[in-house]
Design a protein around this motif. Structure first.
Motif, PDB file in Angstrom:
ATOM      1  N   LEU A 235       0.797  -1.229   0.000  1.00  0.00           N
ATOM      2  CA  LEU A 235       0.000   0.000   0.000  1.00  0.00           C
ATOM      3  C   LEU A 235       0.833   1.285   0.000  1.00  0.00           C
ATOM      4  O   LEU A 235       0.469   2.239  -0.700  1.00  0.00           O
ATOM      5  CB  LEU A 235      -0.973   0.005   1.175  1.00  0.00           C
ATOM      6  N   PRO A 236       1.923   1.376   0.778  1.00  0.00           N
ATOM      7  CA  PRO A 236       2.703   2.620   0.724  1.00  0.00           C
ATOM      8  C   PRO A 236       3.145   2.987  -0.696  1.00  0.00           C
ATOM      9  O   PRO A 236       3.226   4.163  -1.046  1.00  0.00           O
ATOM     10  CB  PRO A 236       3.895   2.328   1.625  1.00  0.00           C
ATOM     11  N   LEU A 238       1.507   1.695  -3.488  1.00  0.00           N
ATOM     12  CA  LEU A 238       0.343   1.697  -4.379  1.00  0.00           C
ATOM     13  C   LEU A 238      -0.575   2.901  -4.196  1.00  0.00           C
ATOM     14  O   LEU A 238      -1.207   3.350  -5.159  1.00  0.00           O
ATOM     15  CB  LEU A 238      -0.468   0.409  -4.183  1.00  0.00           C
ATOM     16  N   LEU A 239      -0.680   3.428  -2.972  1.00  0.00           N
ATOM     17  CA  LEU A 239      -1.613   4.534  -2.735  1.00  0.00           C
ATOM     18  C   LEU A 239      -1.319   5.751  -3.612  1.00  0.00           C
ATOM     19  O   LEU A 239      -2.255   6.305  -4.223  1.00  0.00           O
ATOM     20  CB  LEU A 239      -1.630   4.912  -1.255  1.00  0.00           C
ATOM     21  N   PRO A 240      -0.059   6.202  -3.719  1.00  0.00           N
ATOM     22  CA  PRO A 240       0.204   7.323  -4.639  1.00  0.00           C
ATOM     23  C   PRO A 240      -0.133   6.973  -6.087  1.00  0.00           C
ATOM     24  O   PRO A 240      -0.581   7.824  -6.858  1.00  0.00           O
ATOM     25  CB  PRO A 240       1.704   7.582  -4.471  1.00  0.00           C
ATOM     26  N   MET A 241       0.062   5.699  -6.448  1.00  0.00           N
ATOM     27  CA  MET A 241      -0.257   5.255  -7.799  1.00  0.00           C
ATOM     28  C   MET A 241      -1.764   5.314  -8.036  1.00  0.00           C
ATOM     29  O   MET A 241      -2.219   5.769  -9.102  1.00  0.00           O
ATOM     30  CB  MET A 241       0.252   3.822  -8.004  1.00  0.00           C
ATOM     31  N   ILE A 242      -2.544   4.870  -7.042  1.00  0.00           N
ATOM     32  CA  ILE A 242      -4.001   4.921  -7.175  1.00  0.00           C
ATOM     33  C   ILE A 242      -4.462   6.371  -7.361  1.00  0.00           C
ATOM     34  O   ILE A 242      -5.276   6.680  -8.242  1.00  0.00           O
ATOM     35  CB  ILE A 242      -4.676   4.294  -5.940  1.00  0.00           C
ATOM     36  N   GLU A 243      -3.929   7.265  -6.543  1.00  0.00           N
ATOM     37  CA  GLU A 243      -4.315   8.677  -6.634  1.00  0.00           C
ATOM     38  C   GLU A 243      -3.924   9.264  -7.990  1.00  0.00           C
ATOM     39  O   GLU A 243      -4.703  10.006  -8.607  1.00  0.00           O
ATOM     40  CB  GLU A 243      -3.655   9.454  -5.499  1.00  0.00           C
TER      41      GLU A 243
END
Length: 248
Positions: A235-236, A238-243
């Motif tokens: 998640l650390p 992936l979260l910027p990637m999702i955004e």
């Protein structure tokens, strides 16, 4: 480029079918919607002439839906291929967000392929060959191979579900899944429901439009799926990637 192995008559028929599909897809965006009569009028032919190519409205819907499915799968594949095959976590994020983006910008086409009774349940072979679903299937297999997330034992799954595993009516290549890992199909089904269900609610406006605009519901669904698919530790990253993907 024309297929030189086809006869002149076959090439003419193929060209006419492509014209029928193009006319039908145009009509999906029109107030009157899709009908055999409307397609014939748009092409400048009579209804009886159209029946030489499509036998019924249901045949017309299947022809158009198949074309849309192929195009949508191409969009998802392009999004997936911006990330390498050894990063299926990034690929599933990119493909999922591309699916949402496609659905929200092409609501009528999404509705025809994914929310029309004429394209559901009546043809198992077509369901197995669903191109959008197969894009996700191949990424899903790579996710399992990389993260080795837990698979439920068959005795933990409802018997009616287990009974479908030898011949599932879903876009999955059963030969890709070892017999002792058939519980993977149940996880795949549930993950597809999470993605499809969220997107369908958004496409048809069955939740607060401000929530749809924010992408918060979809964002929440994606982050929960990282737990199911054994990649929550990512998640650390992936979260910027999702955004970033949601803002594209």
């Amino acid at each position: 480029m024309a297929d030189v192995t086809l006869t002149r008559r076959e090439r003419q028929r193929q060209a006419t079918l492509e014209e029928i599909v193009a006319a039908g897809r145009d009509l999906l965006r029109e107030p009157g919607g899709l009908s055999l009569r409307a397609v014939a009028q748009q092409m400048g032919i009579t209804a009886p002439a159209l029946y030489r190519y499509v036998a019924s409205y249901q045949d017309l819907v299947h022809l158009i839906a198949n074309d849309i499915d192929i195009d949508a799968a191409s969009e998802l594949t392009a999004a997936r291929d911006r990330y390498p095959d050894d990063d299926p976590a990034a690929q599933i994020i990119a493909a999922s967000i591309a699916f949402r983006r496609w659905a929200l910008t092409k609501r009528e086409e999404f509705g025809l392929v994914f929310a029309n009774p004429l394209t559901s349940h009546d043809n198992p072979e077509e369901m197995r060959d669903h191109q959008v679903g197969l894009v996700f299937h191949h990424i899903f297999i790579r996710l399992w191979q990389k993260y080795d997330f837990p698979i439920p034992a068959l005795d933990e799954i409802h018997p009616s579900v287990v009974a479908t595993f030898d011949d599932p009516f879903i876009p999955a290549k059963i030969e890709d899944i070892p017999e002792d890992a058939r519980g993977l199909l149940w996880i795949f089904m549930q993950s597809w429901v999470a993605l499809y269900g969220t997107v369908t609610l958004e496409v048809f406006g069955h939740c607060d439009p401000r929530v749809i605009e924010s992408g918060a519901l979809f964002y929440s669904m994606l982050t929960k799926q990282t737990e199911v698919l054994g990649m929550v530790h990512e998640l650390p990253r992936l979260l910027p990637m999702i955004e970033a993907e949601l803002s594209r």
